[in-house]
Design an enzyme around this catalytic site. Structure first.
Site, PDB file in Angstrom:
ATOM      1  N   HIS A 265      48.735  25.788  -9.582  1.00 34.24           N
ATOM      2  CA  HIS A 265      48.025  26.968 -10.127  1.00 34.24           C
ATOM      3  C   HIS A 265      46.581  26.556 -10.378  1.00 34.24           C
ATOM      4  O   HIS A 265      45.884  26.145  -9.459  1.00 34.24           O
ATOM      5  CB  HIS A 265      48.792  27.404 -11.387  1.00 34.24           C
ATOM      6  CG  HIS A 265      48.436  28.732 -11.958  1.00 34.24           C
ATOM      7  ND1 HIS A 265      47.607  29.644 -11.345  1.00 34.24           N
ATOM      8  CD2 HIS A 265      48.822  29.340 -13.134  1.00 34.24           C
ATOM      9  CE1 HIS A 265      47.504  30.720 -12.100  1.00 34.24           C
ATOM     10  NE2 HIS A 265      48.231  30.556 -13.191  1.00 34.24           N
ATOM     11  N   HIS A 306      48.186  30.453  -0.485  1.00 33.69           N
ATOM     12  CA  HIS A 306      48.289  31.280  -1.688  1.00 33.69           C
ATOM     13  C   HIS A 306      49.563  32.090  -1.620  1.00 33.69           C
ATOM     14  O   HIS A 306      49.960  32.532  -0.545  1.00 33.69           O
ATOM     15  CB  HIS A 306      47.084  32.224  -1.829  1.00 33.69           C
ATOM     16  CG  HIS A 306      46.917  32.717  -3.217  1.00 33.69           C
ATOM     17  ND1 HIS A 306      47.621  33.788  -3.720  1.00 33.69           N
ATOM     18  CD2 HIS A 306      46.161  32.257  -4.242  1.00 33.69           C
ATOM     19  CE1 HIS A 306      47.295  33.966  -4.985  1.00 33.69           C
ATOM     20  NE2 HIS A 306      46.414  33.056  -5.326  1.00 33.69           N
ATOM     21  N   ASP A 363      40.034  28.142  -5.075  1.00 34.03           N
ATOM     22  CA  ASP A 363      39.847  26.871  -5.763  1.00 34.03           C
ATOM     23  C   ASP A 363      39.296  25.779  -4.867  1.00 34.03           C
ATOM     24  O   ASP A 363      38.725  24.799  -5.346  1.00 34.03           O
ATOM     25  CB  ASP A 363      41.155  26.432  -6.415  1.00 34.03           C
ATOM     26  CG  ASP A 363      41.410  27.269  -7.647  1.00 34.03           C
ATOM     27  OD1 ASP A 363      40.415  27.604  -8.309  1.00 34.03           O
ATOM     28  OD2 ASP A 363      42.556  27.607  -7.923  1.00 34.03           O
TER      29      ASP A 363
HETATM   30  N1  CMC Z   1      49.412  22.336   2.771  1.00 36.80           N
HETATM   31  C1  CMC Z   1      50.346  22.199   3.735  1.00 36.80           C
HETATM   32  N2  CMC Z   1      51.389  23.041   3.915  1.00 36.80           N
HETATM   33  C2  CMC Z   1      51.519  24.051   3.054  1.00 36.80           C
HETATM   34  C3  CMC Z   1      50.568  24.273   2.015  1.00 36.80           C
HETATM   35  C4  CMC Z   1      49.495  23.379   1.902  1.00 36.80           C
HETATM   36  N3  CMC Z   1      48.586  23.544   0.937  1.00 36.80           N
HETATM   37  N4  CMC Z   1      50.928  25.378   1.315  1.00 36.80           N
HETATM   38  C5  CMC Z   1      52.046  25.838   1.881  1.00 36.80           C
HETATM   39  N5  CMC Z   1      52.391  25.043   2.918  1.00 36.80           N
HETATM   40  C6  CMC Z   1      53.525  25.252   3.832  1.00 36.80           C
HETATM   41  C7  CMC Z   1      54.831  24.887   3.146  1.00 36.80           C
HETATM   42  O1  CMC Z   1      55.182  23.547   3.377  1.00 36.80           O
HETATM   43  C8  CMC Z   1      55.787  25.861   3.772  1.00 36.80           C
HETATM   44  O2  CMC Z   1      56.135  25.359   5.053  1.00 36.80           O
HETATM   45  P1  CMC Z   1      57.596  25.676   5.678  1.00 36.80           P
HETATM   46  O3  CMC Z   1      57.631  27.153   5.869  1.00 36.80           O
HETATM   47  O4  CMC Z   1      57.583  24.919   6.958  1.00 36.80           O
HETATM   48  O5  CMC Z   1      58.603  25.183   4.688  1.00 36.80           O
HETATM   49  C9  CMC Z   1      54.945  27.120   3.995  1.00 36.80           C
HETATM   50  O6  CMC Z   1      53.584  26.660   4.100  1.00 36.80           O
HETATM   51  C10 CMC Z   1      55.047  28.140   2.874  1.00 36.80           C
HETATM   52  O7  CMC Z   1      54.830  27.456   1.630  1.00 36.80           O
HETATM   53  P2  CMC Z   1      55.422  27.935   0.225  1.00 36.80           P
HETATM   54  O8  CMC Z   1      55.367  26.803  -0.737  1.00 36.80           O
HETATM   55  O9  CMC Z   1      56.743  28.610   0.458  1.00 36.80           O
HETATM   56  O10 CMC Z   1      54.392  29.059  -0.155  1.00 36.80           O
HETATM   57  P3  CMC Z   1      54.197  29.671  -1.577  1.00 36.80           P
HETATM   58  O11 CMC Z   1      53.667  31.028  -1.354  1.00 36.80           O
HETATM   59  O12 CMC Z   1      55.411  29.539  -2.423  1.00 36.80           O
HETATM   60  O13 CMC Z   1      53.120  28.682  -2.233  1.00 36.80           O
HETATM   61  C11 CMC Z   1      51.094  27.741  -2.998  1.00 36.80           C
HETATM   62  C12 CMC Z   1      51.784  29.006  -2.454  1.00 36.80           C
HETATM   63  C13 CMC Z   1      49.685  28.142  -3.456  1.00 36.80           C
HETATM   64  C14 CMC Z   1      51.837  27.219  -4.233  1.00 36.80           C
HETATM   65  C15 CMC Z   1      51.034  26.688  -1.883  1.00 36.80           C
HETATM   66  O14 CMC Z   1      50.356  27.188  -0.759  1.00 36.80           O
HETATM   67  C16 CMC Z   1      50.403  25.382  -2.363  1.00 36.80           C
HETATM   68  O15 CMC Z   1      51.101  24.542  -2.947  1.00 36.80           O
HETATM   69  N6  CMC Z   1      49.055  25.205  -2.125  1.00 36.80           N
HETATM   70  C17 CMC Z   1      48.351  24.050  -2.599  1.00 36.80           C
HETATM   71  C18 CMC Z   1      48.031  24.231  -4.067  1.00 36.80           C
HETATM   72  C19 CMC Z   1      46.917  25.225  -4.299  1.00 36.80           C
HETATM   73  O16 CMC Z   1      45.860  25.178  -3.679  1.00 36.80           O
HETATM   74  N7  CMC Z   1      47.152  26.124  -5.287  1.00 36.80           N
HETATM   75  C20 CMC Z   1      46.125  27.077  -5.738  1.00 36.80           C
HETATM   76  C21 CMC Z   1      46.474  28.482  -5.475  1.00 36.80           C
HETATM   77  S1  CMC Z   1      45.057  29.538  -5.763  1.00 36.80           S
HETATM   78  C22 CMC Z   1      44.776  29.417  -7.441  1.00 36.80           C
HETATM   79  C23 CMC Z   1      45.666  30.249  -8.284  1.00 36.80           C
HETATM   80  O17 CMC Z   1      45.754  31.476  -8.045  1.00 36.80           O
HETATM   81  O18 CMC Z   1      46.250  29.681  -9.212  1.00 36.80           O
END
Ligand code: CMC
Length: 428
Positions: A265, A306, A363
């Site tokens: 987050h 995201h 971010d």
């Molecule tokens: N790098 C590499 N692969 C990724 C990433 C990443 N940053 N984010 C998602 N993926 C992949 C993930 O491995 C999954 O692959 P697969 O379908 O093969 O299993 C797929 O993309 C979908 O990921 P998810 O975790 O199911 O997606 P989500 O919507 O639950 O997660 C997230 C969103 C923001 C938590 C995630 O993208 C992440 O961990 N990003 C890095 C942390 C980050 O930058 N967070 C800030 C978000 S913006 C600020 C805020 O609003 O708080």
């Protein structure tokens, strides 16, 4: 108002009809509140498809990259309003007239100082304490200063708490930073704008005058605006859940700060810079991109992806522009910023990131800007918390204004043991 209904049938037998409710925009919601009485709960860990409340503050269409506060588009707000105007809009619902804006600004400015006793709280922390740890504790401690003004059923008291929090967060944030570097706390200055005042409290020292750069102040103000609210994210939902029990606003905002801290987050901007430092040089970018794509490696590119924006993050579009403006106006050369720009390019062109719709998020760019303007990495999430305070408190106030508001109490799918015979310790 119920417009139509969904019918739940199990194995061909109708269990119940559920009303479908319409908002002014966005997905319709199926009202499942009566389902418990039919012997079923819904199951949605991570709230992938659950509307936890009704809200008129912020609208997001993640597919189309739309973000609006009270109906106003985020890019208009970021480019045409200052942060305090956005605060007014979030709290009050409409854009202020000039006199309403001036009055609001005066109120916020008059609340920027904190009680001298609050400064003593910091002395209990080790100098290397993370600023988020200090901010979380000190914000919670604010409730001890306002015993007689904590009636959450009184709108005037709720509004005063909101004003105090918006006004004092920069002061507390800057105090946490000054404490961590061993410099004296700097008092707020009422002649400066919100962003200028924050920079003044962060960077001025008694020994010499500090001149706030207009480029930096305007980038800072934009960072505040772009983080001001984001509907029912983890920290805002935390604030609402904490507040649903009747907890006081300072305790609720401290809960929001705690939730925001995590790297998935608000902690992402700090984690992003830590990652850039770990990558270090341009020749290692490909190695880290390969790690992010490797299923057997838990590494993720921080600052990418995201939960709700699957095409682009409208905040990131404005932040990207600001980022490039700031870097060129300040003429900053830093190898880490080159690494960041190379990562941005790879992620925008690499099929893995394109297919999974993983774009640089707000971010990613805010971390780069903050680094360029000299804000230490450990303060990144604190700045997010400061900016988001208005969103948190607006949601808290909205929730308490809604008739029939109930304490939040999710249910569960139990998977543990059942009906075990307990054998006393002496017989085991
Ligand atoms: N790098 C590499 N692969 C990724 C990433 C990443 N940053 N984010 C998602 N993926 C992949 C993930 O491995 C999954 O692959 P697969 O379908 O093969 O299993 C797929 O993309 C979908 O990921 P998810 O975790 O199911 O997606 P989500 O919507 O639950 O997660 C997230 C969103 C923001 C938590 C995630 O993208 C992440 O961990 N990003 C890095 C942390 C980050 O930058 N967070 C800030 C978000 S913006 C600020 C805020 O609003 O708080």
């Amino acid at each position: 108002m119920a417009e139509s209904k969904a019918t739940l049938s199990i194995d061909g037998n109708v269990v119940t009809d559920l009303p479908i409710l319409k908002g002014t925009a966005g997905f319709d919601v199926i009202d499942i509140r009566t389902l418990g009485s039919k012997g079923y709960f819904t199951y949605d860990p991570g709230f992938l498809a659950t509307a936890s409340c009704e809200s008129a503050i912020t609208f997001i269409d993640g597919g189309k990259g739309v973000l609006q506060h009270r109906g106003y588009a985020i890019d208009d707000l970021a480019k045409k309003a200052d942060y305090l105007e956005v605060c007014y809009i979030l709290l009050n619902g409409d854009a202020p007239t000039k006199s309403q804006y001036d009055a609001f600004k005066k109120i916020i400015t008059n609340h920027t100082m904190v009680h001298e006793k609050l400064a003593h709280f910091f002395q209990g922390f080790l100098p290397d304490a993370h600023p988020m740890a200090m901010v979380c504790a000190v914000v919670g401690a604010l409730s001890s200063f306002y015993h007689s003004d904590l009636d959450i059923d009184d709108q005037a008291q709720r509004t005063r708490s909101a004003h105090r929090l918006i006004a004092k967060m920069p002061t507390i944030a800057a105090m946490a930073y000054k404490y961590s570097i061993g410099q004296p706390f700097v008092y707020p200055r009422n002649d400066l704008s919100y962003a200028e005042n924050f920079l003044h409290m962060m960077f001025s020292v008694p020994a010499e005058e500090y001149k706030v750069s207009p480029t930096i102040a305007s980038a800072m103000d934009r960072i505040f605006t772009l983080h001001a609210d984001h509907e029912q994210n983890a920290s805002t939902s935390t604030v609402r859940l904490a507040g649903s029990s009747g907890a006081n606003p300072y305790a609720c905002i401290a809960a929001g700060v705690a939730s925001l801290w995590g790297p998935a987050h608000g902690g992402a901007n700090e984690a992003c810079l830590t990652m850039l430092e770990e990558i270090g040089t341009l020749d290692r970018v490909d190695e880290y991109v390969a790690k992010a794509k490797d299923k057997s490696d838990s590494f993720r590119l921080m600052g990418f992806g995201h939960r709700v924006y699957k095409n682009f993050d409208p905040r990131a579009t404005v932040m990207r522009e600001t980022c490039h403006e700031v870097l060129s106006e300040l003429g900053i050369k830093d190898p880490l910023l080159d690494v960041a720009m190379a990562l941005e390019k790879v992620a925008l062109e690499d099929p893995y990131f394109i297919e999974k719709k993983l774009y640089p998020n707000v971010d990613f760019y805010s971390g780069i800007i903050l680094k360029a303007i000299g804000i230490p990495t450990s303060m990144f999430t604190v700045i997010f918390a400061m900016s988001r305070t208005v969103g948190w408190i607006s949601h808290w106030d909205e929730m308490l204004s809604q008739p029939g508001q109930k304490i939040g109490r999710p249910r569960q799918k139990y998977t543990g043991e059942i009906d075990r015979k307990f054998i006393p310790l002496k017989d085991r």
